[in-house]
Design a protein around this motif. Sequence first.
Motif, PDB file in Angstrom:
ATOM      1  N   LYS A 133       0.834  -1.204   0.000  1.00 46.73           N
ATOM      2  CA  LYS A 133       0.000   0.000   0.000  1.00 46.73           C
ATOM      3  C   LYS A 133       0.869   1.254   0.000  1.00 46.73           C
ATOM      4  O   LYS A 133       0.504   2.273  -0.594  1.00 46.73           O
ATOM      5  N   GLY A 134       2.009   1.202   0.706  1.00 51.34           N
ATOM      6  CA  GLY A 134       2.816   2.407   0.849  1.00 51.34           C
ATOM      7  C   GLY A 134       4.222   2.334   0.288  1.00 51.34           C
ATOM      8  O   GLY A 134       4.923   3.341   0.226  1.00 51.34           O
ATOM      9  N   VAL A 135       4.673   1.140  -0.112  1.00 55.84           N
ATOM     10  CA  VAL A 135       6.047   0.967  -0.599  1.00 55.84           C
ATOM     11  C   VAL A 135       6.018   0.718  -2.098  1.00 55.84           C
ATOM     12  O   VAL A 135       5.236  -0.114  -2.571  1.00 55.84           O
ATOM     13  N   ASN A 136       6.862   1.433  -2.846  1.00 54.45           N
ATOM     14  CA  ASN A 136       6.922   1.201  -4.287  1.00 54.45           C
ATOM     15  C   ASN A 136       7.609  -0.132  -4.572  1.00 54.45           C
ATOM     16  O   ASN A 136       8.309  -0.693  -3.713  1.00 54.45           O
ATOM     17  N   ILE A 137       7.418  -0.653  -5.772  1.00 57.45           N
ATOM     18  CA  ILE A 137       7.888  -1.997  -6.102  1.00 57.45           C
ATOM     19  C   ILE A 137       9.408  -2.162  -6.000  1.00 57.45           C
ATOM     20  O   ILE A 137       9.882  -3.147  -5.418  1.00 57.45           O
ATOM     21  N   PRO A 138      10.228  -1.236  -6.534  1.00 54.18           N
ATOM     22  CA  PRO A 138      11.682  -1.412  -6.388  1.00 54.18           C
ATOM     23  C   PRO A 138      12.127  -1.526  -4.929  1.00 54.18           C
ATOM     24  O   PRO A 138      12.960  -2.371  -4.591  1.00 54.18           O
ATOM     25  N   MET A 139      11.569  -0.678  -4.042  1.00 54.14           N
ATOM     26  CA  MET A 139      11.958  -0.731  -2.630  1.00 54.14           C
ATOM     27  C   MET A 139      11.402  -1.987  -1.953  1.00 54.14           C
ATOM     28  O   MET A 139      12.052  -2.568  -1.078  1.00 54.14           O
ATOM     29  N   TYR A 140      10.225  -2.395  -2.361  1.00 51.49           N
ATOM     30  CA  TYR A 140       9.645  -3.630  -1.803  1.00 51.49           C
ATOM     31  C   TYR A 140      10.554  -4.822  -2.084  1.00 51.49           C
ATOM     32  O   TYR A 140      10.860  -5.628  -1.188  1.00 51.49           O
ATOM     33  N   ILE A 141      11.016  -4.931  -3.336  1.00 50.21           N
ATOM     34  CA  ILE A 141      11.897  -6.033  -3.721  1.00 50.21           C
ATOM     35  C   ILE A 141      13.222  -5.947  -2.974  1.00 50.21           C
ATOM     36  O   ILE A 141      13.774  -6.954  -2.519  1.00 50.21           O
ATOM     37  N   ALA A 142      13.735  -4.718  -2.826  1.00 52.98           N
ATOM     38  CA  ALA A 142      15.002  -4.524  -2.116  1.00 52.98           C
ATOM     39  C   ALA A 142      14.895  -4.972  -0.659  1.00 52.98           C
ATOM     40  O   ALA A 142      15.790  -5.644  -0.132  1.00 52.98           O
ATOM     41  N   ILE A 143      13.806  -4.605  -0.003  1.00 56.70           N
ATOM     42  CA  ILE A 143      13.617  -4.987   1.407  1.00 56.70           C
ATOM     43  C   ILE A 143      13.476  -6.500   1.537  1.00 56.70           C
ATOM     44  O   ILE A 143      14.035  -7.115   2.452  1.00 56.70           O
ATOM     45  N   LYS A 144      12.748  -7.132   0.607  1.00 56.22           N
ATOM     46  CA  LYS A 144      12.568  -8.579   0.678  1.00 56.22           C
ATOM     47  C   LYS A 144      13.881  -9.332   0.478  1.00 56.22           C
ATOM     48  O   LYS A 144      14.013 -10.481   0.913  1.00 56.22           O
ATOM     49  N   ARG A 145      14.862  -8.670  -0.148  1.00 58.67           N
ATOM     50  CA  ARG A 145      16.173  -9.305  -0.316  1.00 58.67           C
ATOM     51  C   ARG A 145      16.950  -9.359   1.003  1.00 58.67           C
ATOM     52  O   ARG A 145      18.047  -9.926   1.056  1.00 58.67           O
ATOM     53  N   LEU A 146      16.402  -8.782   2.059  1.00 60.72           N
ATOM     54  CA  LEU A 146      17.045  -8.870   3.369  1.00 60.72           C
ATOM     55  C   LEU A 146      16.807 -10.226   4.035  1.00 60.72           C
ATOM     56  O   LEU A 146      17.404 -10.516   5.074  1.00 60.72           O
ATOM     57  N   THR A 147      15.943 -11.049   3.457  1.00 60.65           N
ATOM     58  CA  THR A 147      15.622 -12.345   4.056  1.00 60.65           C
ATOM     59  C   THR A 147      16.858 -13.220   4.267  1.00 60.65           C
ATOM     60  O   THR A 147      17.012 -13.806   5.349  1.00 60.65           O
ATOM     61  N   PRO A 148      17.774 -13.343   3.285  1.00 56.63           N
ATOM     62  CA  PRO A 148      18.973 -14.154   3.545  1.00 56.63           C
ATOM     63  C   PRO A 148      19.773 -13.660   4.749  1.00 56.63           C
ATOM     64  O   PRO A 148      20.279 -14.477   5.527  1.00 56.63           O
ATOM     65  N   LEU A 149      19.884 -12.337   4.921  1.00 50.80           N
ATOM     66  CA  LEU A 149      20.601 -11.792   6.075  1.00 50.80           C
ATOM     67  C   LEU A 149      19.916 -12.200   7.368  1.00 50.80           C
ATOM     68  O   LEU A 149      20.566 -12.621   8.340  1.00 50.80           O
ATOM     69  N   ALA A 150      18.592 -12.089   7.395  1.00 49.41           N
ATOM     70  CA  ALA A 150      17.839 -12.461   8.596  1.00 49.41           C
ATOM     71  C   ALA A 150      17.985 -13.951   8.901  1.00 49.41           C
ATOM     72  O   ALA A 150      18.124 -14.348  10.067  1.00 49.41           O
ATOM     73  N   VAL A 151      17.987 -14.782   7.853  1.00 52.88           N
ATOM     74  CA  VAL A 151      18.142 -16.229   8.052  1.00 52.88           C
ATOM     75  C   VAL A 151      19.539 -16.556   8.577  1.00 52.88           C
ATOM     76  O   VAL A 151      19.706 -17.416   9.450  1.00 52.88           O
ATOM     77  N   LEU A 152      20.555 -15.869   8.056  1.00 51.77           N
ATOM     78  CA  LEU A 152      21.918 -16.091   8.536  1.00 51.77           C
ATOM     79  C   LEU A 152      22.050 -15.719  10.004  1.00 51.77           C
ATOM     80  O   LEU A 152      22.705 -16.417  10.783  1.00 51.77           O
ATOM     81  N   ILE A 153      21.449 -14.599  10.392  1.00 51.39           N
ATOM     82  CA  ILE A 153      21.499 -14.172  11.798  1.00 51.39           C
ATOM     83  C   ILE A 153      20.789 -15.192  12.684  1.00 51.39           C
ATOM     84  O   ILE A 153      21.293 -15.575  13.746  1.00 51.39           O
ATOM     85  N   ALA A 154      19.611 -15.643  12.237  1.00 55.41           N
ATOM     86  CA  ALA A 154      18.870 -16.647  13.006  1.00 55.41           C
ATOM     87  C   ALA A 154      19.666 -17.943  13.114  1.00 55.41           C
ATOM     88  O   ALA A 154      19.704 -18.580  14.178  1.00 55.41           O
ATOM     89  N   GLY A 155      20.329 -18.327  12.022  1.00 54.82           N
ATOM     90  CA  GLY A 155      21.143 -19.537  12.028  1.00 54.82           C
ATOM     91  C   GLY A 155      22.333 -19.427  12.953  1.00 54.82           C
ATOM     92  O   GLY A 155      22.721 -20.395  13.614  1.00 54.82           O
ATOM     93  N   PHE A 156      22.924 -18.238  13.035  1.00 53.78           N
ATOM     94  CA  PHE A 156      24.082 -18.019  13.906  1.00 53.78           C
ATOM     95  C   PHE A 156      23.690 -18.201  15.371  1.00 53.78           C
ATOM     96  O   PHE A 156      24.387 -18.861  16.151  1.00 53.78           O
ATOM     97  N   PHE A 157      22.551 -17.628  15.768  1.00 48.85           N
ATOM     98  CA  PHE A 157      22.105 -17.721  17.156  1.00 48.85           C
ATOM     99  C   PHE A 157      21.558 -19.106  17.514  1.00 48.85           C
ATOM    100  O   PHE A 157      21.483 -19.463  18.686  1.00 48.85           O
ATOM    101  N   SER A 158      21.162 -19.865  16.488  1.00 47.91           N
ATOM    102  CA  SER A 158      20.660 -21.214  16.763  1.00 47.91           C
ATOM    103  C   SER A 158      21.762 -22.267  16.637  1.00 47.91           C
ATOM    104  O   SER A 158      21.490 -23.466  16.693  1.00 47.91           O
ATOM    105  N   GLY A 159      23.013 -21.798  16.445  1.00 46.58           N
ATOM    106  CA  GLY A 159      24.146 -22.708  16.409  1.00 46.58           C
ATOM    107  C   GLY A 159      24.313 -23.460  15.115  1.00 46.58           C
ATOM    108  O   GLY A 159      24.897 -24.547  15.084  1.00 46.58           O
TER     109      GLY A 159
END
Length: 358
Positions: A133-159
């Motif tokens: 509703k409020g984010v344009n498509i290029p920025m939406y795609i860019a933000i969704k590309r943060l998922t690998p970073l979030a998964v890596l962080i979660a993986g680090f804390f889960s050993g």
Amino acid sequence: MMVGFHFSFSPDLKTPFSGSAIQSSISINHGYQHCCRWQFLFKIYLPCSLFAALSYGIASMAMVFINKAIIMQYAHSMTLLTLQQLATTLLIHFGRQMGYTRAKGVDITTARRLLPISLFYNANVAFALASLKGVNIPMYIAIKRLTPLAVLIAGFFSGKGKPTTQVTLSVVLTAVGVIVAAIGDFSFDLPGYTMALTSVFFQTMYLVLVEKSGAEEGLSSIEIMFYNSFLSLPFLLFLIIATGEFPNSLALLLAKSNSFSFLFILLLSLVMGIALNYTMFLCTIVNSALTTTIVGVLKGVGSTTLGFVLLGGVQVHGLNVTGLVINTAGGVWYSYAKYQQKKIKAPKVVMDLEAHRR
């Protein structure tokens, strides 16, 4: 899986070394049969693997724009998601009844196992839809590309262990690109950004939970789609009533039912949501999970470029464009790093098998 997100992570196909070679071979044969059937129907003469990859890329790219177009006319994203999930549930159910799919019926034990995963998945999709509703498509795609970073962080804390240097640097570059692009985004919308980042969080939890629990093992993608859709319906119905979206959303839907263009886009969003999941399944079976990932990254590049000229909402600024270029480069680098990692692991698996035989 309705919003076109299966960008960076897809379940790896079972290999002969996993003890499921026969099951994998059967799945691949079924994938080729489905692929050839669609090629014959539409008289498309391409190699099956290329047809599957192109189908997924086109469906995935189109879905982002279709959802953006429908959200611009119909802001009740939770009701839209409920309609999408209901359409998926009914289509698979009647397809099974008529013999078009071999998906099994509802199993209570399987449903209980998949319930938490389904809730995380649908929370991801719901927040992603709301963010459009409020984010344009290029920025939406860019933000969704943060998922690998979030998964890596979660993986680090889960050993889970330390990722390779290339993987780490590529996801950091992706994150830097988002920050730079956000600074140069004149159409910055805090609620939209917050919802997109929340979507990344829920997508990460979904992926981590799937990996940890192995809850989706032994199920086809069509069966997973069915359970995700079926289990989400009570939860979504409760939400649209509790938040007050219903019955206003229904009244608006009926009011707009006289508009042919709106009904066309709504129907297209329902159909394409199902097509996206089917083509992703086909691409992963006929090719590989890695091919699906790379197609997802290339789709992201195309969607980012088209997002500047389609559906509006983008105010071009040098800093914003620079950030998006950095973010895209990080996504491409990440895919290359995972490809290199997969090449190194394959010979190691063979060596480990040979050692075990000795």
